[in-house]
Structure formats: C-alpha cells, structure tokens
Design a protein around this motif. Structure first.
Motif: not given
Length: 282
Positions: A50-59, A10-19
């Motif tokens: 990313p420093l802010t953790e993102i909930p997994g099920n948001i739009v 999940n974090f790796k997903s957020q990492y590439i989204q933030y990039k």
C-alpha cells in the motif's frame, strides 16, 4: 515507496489488509440500474504494497477507503480527481460523494461509490433479500436501495453541481459507477449450497449460532477473534496467538453480551483455515 517500513508491525498489518482488499471479489452480478455500472477494478499488475499510510485508529469503512485510494495511486488506468466530497447546504451535510476519478482508458470522468460488505445468508422466499449483516441490522437489499435512491442521485443535486463546477467538471458528462466488494457466509449446515443472487467467488466462509456451535465437534480446534480491521484478511501459518476452545468461548461471550457477532478464524490443522461468524441474535 514505503519498502523501508516493511518490518514495522503497523506497516505489515496494512500490507496484509491491502492484499486482502485486492483479493476481494465484486459482490454484484448485475448492475444496480441501467445508468449505474460496476467499477472495473484490475489488480493483476499492481504491487500489493500500500502506498497510502493508514491511521491506526479508524473504523473499517474508512480503512477501506484508504485501501481503495492506494489502488488508485498504483493504477495506470485511473487517477484521482477528488474524494470524500461533502455536500453541505445551510451548514447541514446532505451527503457525500466517495470518489471522482479520471478513467484514462475510456477518457471519462467517473463518480464511484465504494462499498465493502460482509453478509450472511439467512434463507427466505427471495434469495436477494436473504443477505443480512452479521448483527442483523443491515441488508444487501437496503444498501442497494440507498445507493439507487440517495447516494447516486446526490450527483444531480444543485449544490453538488456547483461544487463540481468549481472543479471544472460538468455533471452531465460524469459516469456513475459502484465498486461493491464483499465477503459472504453461508449457513454451516448448508455451506455447500449454490447461490445465484451474488457472485459465488465472494463466498469465504460459514455462520451459525452459539447453541449449534456448542453442539458441534470443535472442542479440540484452535481459534482466533481477529480485530475488525483484519476481517478482510485470510488466516495463514504466520498466526501464533491461537485460542483454545475454552479461551475462545470466554472471549466470544464478551462480544455476544454487547450484541456483536464477531468474525472468527478456525485452525483445522495442516495449513487449513476457515472464516466464520457465530451470531448472537438467533
């Protein structure tokens, strides 16, 4: 810092989204109005963690707000005062202010509206009015109109003034800005065309309808239909679950039956990838 979570999927997903978010360019090439300027976003010295953790099920729209919040947390120029301020009168929400920030460099308080859009160029007499959303239910002109006539005037609403006064803020001293980021797609048969109405750096791919796609020479290529939360991601060699042409068409038809135009990825081989939309409405 959340580096210890680097191997969490999940974090790796957020990492590439933030990039992907940080690499997105400003869409607008001129201000909405004389009183609304563009937000100055400098990402050169920021970490792409990313420093802010993102909930997994948001739009996707809410996900973009979390990514922007991560940017503000890492920035030395800006600091967050408040976000998502609901303006309510008589138990009815009349609007929302996205972000109230302090610009330490210019010693100003900012009201920033955040916009992240995907637009397709469909052609027309006026180039600016030719940018529409992938499902043909949104347009750049309509969004600009809404910002100018509804979202930014909300700051001067008497109820908003009262809310901000409780935060020790004087509305008369607040500068209004828009952070309007975007990815735009040109017609497949005109994908080398030049554009003047939006920032050319925002051109990231092309679009076509299903009939034209079936006529083109793509049957030996590999494809992927990324989840919407990954629409701002650039495909690369780390992707392993590519679809064959036949598999891709089956999944694509599921989207079209729901009147949805999905973002697609194309693997051309030798490390070359493209992003595109196949629309359902034409």
């Amino acid at each position: 810092m959340v580096l210890k979570h680097i191997f969490d999927s999940n974090f790796k997903s957020q990492y590439i989204q933030y990039k992907g978010f940080l690499n997105t360019s400003d869409l607008l090439i001129k201000p909405i109005s004389s009183s609304i300027s563009g937000f100055e976003m400098d990402v050169n010295e920021l970490s792409d963690i990313p420093l802010t953790e993102i909930p997994g099920n948001i739009v996707l729209g809410k996900r973009i707000e979390y990514l922007f919040h991560s940017y503000i947390e890492q920035s030395t120029r800006y600091e967050l005062i408040e976000k998502n301020i609901q303006v309510i009168r008589n138990k009815i929400t009349i609007g929302e202010l996205d972000f109230i920030l302090k610009d330490n460099e210019k010693n100003k308080v900012l009201h920033v509206e955040l916009v992240y859009k995907f637009y397709l160029f469909v052609g027309g007499k006026e180039e600016l009015s030719s940018w529409i959303g992938p499902n043909n239910n949104d347009s750049l002109v309509n969004k600009l109109g809404k910002l100018e006539t509804k979202q930014f005037p909300l700051l001067k609403n008497d109820r908003t003034i009262e809310i901000l006064r409780n935060l020790d803020l004087n509305v008369g001293e607040i500068v209004q800005q828009v952070c309007f980021l975007g990815n735009v797609f040109l017609p497949y048969h005109s994908k080398e065309m030049s554009i003047a109405s939006v920032n050319e750096d925002c051109v990231v791919g092309w679009w076509l309808n299903l009939k034209d796609f079936m006529r083109s020479d793509f049957d030996s290529s590999k494809f992927k239909l990324p989840k919407k939360k990954d629409w701002l991601v650039t495909p690369d060699d780390s992707i392993v679950d590519w679809l064959s042409f036949d598999e891709f068409i089956i999944e694509l038809n599921v989207f079209h039956e729901k009147k949805k135009s999905p973002l697609c990825w194309l693997d051309l081989g030798d490390g070359v990838y493209e992003r595109f939309f196949i629309v359902w409405w034409t």
